[in-house]
Design a protein around this motif. Sequence first.
Motif, PDB file in Angstrom:
ATOM      1  N   MET A 210      -0.454  -1.912 -10.739  1.00  0.00           N
ATOM      2  CA  MET A 210      -0.841  -2.249  -9.370  1.00  0.00           C
ATOM      3  C   MET A 210      -2.034  -1.406  -8.923  1.00  0.00           C
ATOM      4  O   MET A 210      -2.952  -1.892  -8.256  1.00  0.00           O
ATOM      5  CB  MET A 210       0.335  -2.041  -8.426  1.00  0.00           C
ATOM      6  N   LYS A 211      -2.022  -0.163  -9.356  1.00  0.00           N
ATOM      7  CA  LYS A 211      -3.138   0.707  -8.983  1.00  0.00           C
ATOM      8  C   LYS A 211      -4.454   0.157  -9.548  1.00  0.00           C
ATOM      9  O   LYS A 211      -5.508   0.240  -8.894  1.00  0.00           O
ATOM     10  CB  LYS A 211      -2.868   2.127  -9.509  1.00  0.00           C
ATOM     11  N   ALA A 212      -4.395  -0.428 -10.734  1.00  0.00           N
ATOM     12  CA  ALA A 212      -5.605  -1.014 -11.324  1.00  0.00           C
ATOM     13  C   ALA A 212      -6.168  -2.094 -10.397  1.00  0.00           C
ATOM     14  O   ALA A 212      -7.378  -2.155 -10.154  1.00  0.00           O
ATOM     15  CB  ALA A 212      -5.292  -1.607 -12.696  1.00  0.00           C
ATOM     16  N   GLY A 213      -5.284  -2.925  -9.857  1.00  0.00           N
ATOM     17  CA  GLY A 213      -5.732  -3.978  -8.936  1.00  0.00           C
ATOM     18  C   GLY A 213      -6.381  -3.402  -7.694  1.00  0.00           C
ATOM     19  O   GLY A 213      -7.370  -3.937  -7.183  1.00  0.00           O
ATOM     20  N   ILE A 214      -5.833  -2.282  -7.219  1.00  0.00           N
ATOM     21  CA  ILE A 214      -6.361  -1.660  -5.993  1.00  0.00           C
ATOM     22  C   ILE A 214      -7.709  -0.981  -6.266  1.00  0.00           C
ATOM     23  O   ILE A 214      -8.662  -1.115  -5.513  1.00  0.00           O
ATOM     24  CB  ILE A 214      -5.346  -0.631  -5.443  1.00  0.00           C
ATOM     25  N   VAL A 215      -7.769  -0.261  -7.376  1.00  0.00           N
ATOM     26  CA  VAL A 215      -8.977   0.516  -7.670  1.00  0.00           C
ATOM     27  C   VAL A 215     -10.158  -0.395  -8.015  1.00  0.00           C
ATOM     28  O   VAL A 215     -11.273  -0.175  -7.552  1.00  0.00           O
ATOM     29  CB  VAL A 215      -8.711   1.498  -8.840  1.00  0.00           C
ATOM     30  N   TYR A 216      -9.911  -1.429  -8.809  1.00  0.00           N
ATOM     31  CA  TYR A 216     -11.032  -2.212  -9.344  1.00  0.00           C
ATOM     32  C   TYR A 216     -11.273  -3.544  -8.618  1.00  0.00           C
ATOM     33  O   TYR A 216     -12.282  -4.200  -8.857  1.00  0.00           O
ATOM     34  CB  TYR A 216     -10.844  -2.457 -10.844  1.00  0.00           C
ATOM     35  N   GLY A 217     -10.338  -3.945  -7.738  1.00  0.00           N
ATOM     36  CA  GLY A 217     -10.483  -5.237  -7.057  1.00  0.00           C
ATOM     37  C   GLY A 217     -11.687  -5.250  -6.127  1.00  0.00           C
ATOM     38  O   GLY A 217     -12.062  -4.219  -5.559  1.00  0.00           O
ATOM     39  N   ASP A 218     -12.299  -6.426  -5.944  1.00  0.00           N
ATOM     40  CA  ASP A 218     -13.426  -6.534  -5.008  1.00  0.00           C
ATOM     41  C   ASP A 218     -12.931  -6.631  -3.570  1.00  0.00           C
ATOM     42  O   ASP A 218     -13.627  -6.248  -2.643  1.00  0.00           O
ATOM     43  CB  ASP A 218     -14.287  -7.750  -5.368  1.00  0.00           C
ATOM     44  N   ALA A 219     -11.746  -7.185  -3.387  1.00  0.00           N
ATOM     45  CA  ALA A 219     -11.090  -7.171  -2.070  1.00  0.00           C
ATOM     46  C   ALA A 219      -9.590  -7.137  -2.304  1.00  0.00           C
ATOM     47  O   ALA A 219      -9.099  -7.676  -3.298  1.00  0.00           O
ATOM     48  CB  ALA A 219     -11.472  -8.405  -1.270  1.00  0.00           C
ATOM     49  N   ILE A 220      -8.880  -6.464  -1.400  1.00  0.00           N
ATOM     50  CA  ILE A 220      -7.431  -6.339  -1.537  1.00  0.00           C
ATOM     51  C   ILE A 220      -6.814  -6.784  -0.217  1.00  0.00           C
ATOM     52  O   ILE A 220      -7.351  -6.488   0.854  1.00  0.00           O
ATOM     53  CB  ILE A 220      -6.986  -4.868  -1.728  1.00  0.00           C
ATOM     54  N   ASN A 221      -5.677  -7.435  -0.292  1.00  0.00           N
ATOM     55  CA  ASN A 221      -4.963  -7.694   0.953  1.00  0.00           C
ATOM     56  C   ASN A 221      -3.460  -7.619   0.738  1.00  0.00           C
ATOM     57  O   ASN A 221      -2.976  -7.657  -0.385  1.00  0.00           O
ATOM     58  CB  ASN A 221      -5.369  -9.037   1.561  1.00  0.00           C
ATOM     59  N   THR A 222      -2.762  -7.472   1.861  1.00  0.00           N
ATOM     60  CA  THR A 222      -1.308  -7.595   1.838  1.00  0.00           C
ATOM     61  C   THR A 222      -0.955  -8.759   2.759  1.00  0.00           C
ATOM     62  O   THR A 222      -1.840  -9.346   3.368  1.00  0.00           O
ATOM     63  CB  THR A 222      -0.612  -6.333   2.364  1.00  0.00           C
ATOM     64  N   VAL A 223       0.345  -9.026   2.873  1.00  0.00           N
ATOM     65  CA  VAL A 223       0.751 -10.293   3.472  1.00  0.00           C
ATOM     66  C   VAL A 223       1.135 -10.200   4.949  1.00  0.00           C
ATOM     67  O   VAL A 223       1.743 -11.121   5.484  1.00  0.00           O
ATOM     68  CB  VAL A 223       1.867 -10.941   2.620  1.00  0.00           C
ATOM     69  N   SER A 224       0.793  -9.100   5.599  1.00  0.00           N
ATOM     70  CA  SER A 224       0.826  -9.034   7.071  1.00  0.00           C
ATOM     71  C   SER A 224      -0.066  -7.867   7.492  1.00  0.00           C
ATOM     72  O   SER A 224      -0.303  -6.944   6.714  1.00  0.00           O
ATOM     73  CB  SER A 224       2.249  -8.849   7.609  1.00  0.00           C
ATOM     74  N   GLN A 225      -0.518  -7.934   8.735  1.00  0.00           N
ATOM     75  CA  GLN A 225      -1.345  -6.846   9.280  1.00  0.00           C
ATOM     76  C   GLN A 225      -0.566  -5.541   9.287  1.00  0.00           C
ATOM     77  O   GLN A 225      -1.048  -4.499   8.868  1.00  0.00           O
ATOM     78  CB  GLN A 225      -1.689  -7.159  10.740  1.00  0.00           C
ATOM     79  N   LYS A 226       0.665  -5.632   9.793  1.00  0.00           N
ATOM     80  CA  LYS A 226       1.461  -4.423   9.972  1.00  0.00           C
ATOM     81  C   LYS A 226       1.696  -3.734   8.615  1.00  0.00           C
ATOM     82  O   LYS A 226       1.570  -2.520   8.498  1.00  0.00           O
ATOM     83  CB  LYS A 226       2.802  -4.803  10.628  1.00  0.00           C
ATOM     84  N   TYR A 227       2.027  -4.524   7.607  1.00  0.00           N
ATOM     85  CA  TYR A 227       2.305  -3.938   6.291  1.00  0.00           C
ATOM     86  C   TYR A 227       1.037  -3.305   5.704  1.00  0.00           C
ATOM     87  O   TYR A 227       1.108  -2.277   5.039  1.00  0.00           O
ATOM     88  CB  TYR A 227       2.858  -5.018   5.357  1.00  0.00           C
ATOM     89  N   SER A 228      -0.141  -3.899   6.005  1.00  0.00           N
ATOM     90  CA  SER A 228      -1.380  -3.321   5.466  1.00  0.00           C
ATOM     91  C   SER A 228      -1.605  -1.927   6.061  1.00  0.00           C
ATOM     92  O   SER A 228      -2.205  -1.067   5.419  1.00  0.00           O
ATOM     93  CB  SER A 228      -2.578  -4.235   5.728  1.00  0.00           C
ATOM     94  N   GLN A 229      -1.076  -1.701   7.267  1.00  0.00           N
ATOM     95  CA  GLN A 229      -1.177  -0.344   7.836  1.00  0.00           C
ATOM     96  C   GLN A 229      -0.063   0.549   7.302  1.00  0.00           C
ATOM     97  O   GLN A 229      -0.285   1.697   6.934  1.00  0.00           O
ATOM     98  CB  GLN A 229      -1.114  -0.413   9.362  1.00  0.00           C
ATOM     99  N   GLU A 230       1.136   0.003   7.249  1.00  0.00           N
ATOM    100  CA  GLU A 230       2.284   0.813   6.803  1.00  0.00           C
ATOM    101  C   GLU A 230       2.065   1.406   5.415  1.00  0.00           C
ATOM    102  O   GLU A 230       2.398   2.568   5.172  1.00  0.00           O
ATOM    103  CB  GLU A 230       3.563  -0.044   6.799  1.00  0.00           C
ATOM    104  N   ILE A 231       1.515   0.598   4.490  1.00  0.00           N
ATOM    105  CA  ILE A 231       1.409   1.095   3.111  1.00  0.00           C
ATOM    106  C   ILE A 231       0.376   2.209   2.960  1.00  0.00           C
ATOM    107  O   ILE A 231       0.261   2.804   1.894  1.00  0.00           O
ATOM    108  CB  ILE A 231       1.112  -0.032   2.088  1.00  0.00           C
TER     109      ILE A 231
END
Length: 494
Positions: A210-231
């Motif tokens: 999963m870290k590979a996806g975060i480090v090398y991705g051109d854009a990353i998202n999660t499936v709600s606004q709140k969760y994108s802040q929580e993580i």
Amino acid sequence: MDKPLQILFATPEAVPFAKTGGLADVAGSLPKSLQALGCEIKLIMPYYRIVKESGLPHQYLGEEIEVPIGDEKLKADIYLGHLNQDIPVYFIGREEFFDREYLYSTPKGDYFDNAERFIFFSKAIFIFCQRMGFSPDIIHHHEWQTGLIPAYLKSVYQNDPLFSHTAAVFTIHNIAYQGLFKKEKFWLTGLPTEMYNPEGIEFWERINFMKAGIVYGDAINTVSQKYSQEIQTPEYGYGLEGILRKKRENLYGILNGVDYEDWDPSHDPHLIAQYDLKDISRKRDCKKDLLKEFHLPSSLENAPLLGMISRLADQKGFDLLMEILEQLFALNIGFVLLGTGEQKYHDLFTQVARKYPQKAGIRIAYDDRLAHKIEAGADFFLMPSKYEPCGLNQIYSLKYGTIPVVRATGGLDDTITHYDPATKKGNGFKFIRYDAKEFLNTIKGAISFYSQPEHWRQLLRNAMTADFSWERSAEAYLQLYRKALEKKRGSISG
Ligand code: ADP
């Protein structure tokens, strides 16, 4: 007119072919809305046993590709099925890896070779594109199983003209499942050794997909606004909060939509009676039918019926439920649960069924038909989750007039507003602290409205008229794709 965007949607599961959770619903429905917005989209996923035996139309393409893993070349077969008749779904097959009873793990734990299985799948995607001469603008990939894709794009396939303009968009559906493996397996990936370091794929001396996806991705998202802040916090980030904070400029939250073709009581074929807000009395027939299904007494017809449908995992807040069982069953309520997952919960809920046979109906199973019946037949839907990236069941519940009682976390917080009798606004009930007493009090507060017709009607109206269809979120994904392409262009020219 612009050329349509070419999207390759790489997912470990998709409805109707294979499902363990919400990701499959997303992968089976978002592509339809993207297509409606003018994208040309193809799905690619593993050819599991459950796909082979599904009876859903698909064909062997007669194509065989060779996928390098470590110093071997492993053969893969390609199959083709369809979503919605005209969206191609390509399957990557290899019996040794995917002809198994489960997708990723058995009730006893993960398959021992998940690293090999999903390195194989991720690499096969590139070789598949080469074989088909397919040059995607975007590879939209999901969860740890496909996390290595942007690492390949930025190394092994960097100089392949087929992918020179391809941007990767990575969607995190649940950060608790990261794909962690022994560092000794790194060489199997075929990635350059420089990528194995704490700025890259290494995570405390292990590989982290999963870290590979975060480090090398051109854009990353999660499936709600709140969760994108929580993580981005230690409480929810499962160790990846630091890297996510670093990437926050590039981290978005897009709420999942739902497919009302599948989840709408006015045309749900699984129900004994179809209903909508105008004809709500027929919901009662669904409740009677549900009580019968669980062999619960018909006297419960007039009591609030609480429903749950869930993976039986710690995430879902079952420890809170266990703490309040006695007080809960002292109330005049019925309770039905459908779920599978960890053995300890199978045992606990079997005991609950034995202890409260007149009030509790428990089904330890995965059963789509029964899930629809619970959505329709229950009065309240409980989701006391510890964390919930988006959550779909509370959204389905709204449409079915089954009032959600949820903990204010992630997508639950973004979709449910607490009912206020003074303003008559709100579509459910929420508690904030992860605390059993708060959960119990919120249930008590919620069921007190059940016997107040004026408020109850208002609650049903607020819930059933809420619209979480995909249109808005699909548009947000389209914008995200454009941002990722810009970033990719910037990185090439810069
Ligand atoms: P998660 O992805 O964390 O499991 P979501 O709420 O996002 O949770 O999605 C769960 C999906 O899986 C829903 O569509 C739900 O109806 C379905 N589901 C979960 N458990 C079962 C089960 N035992 N039987 C049928 N459907 C289930």
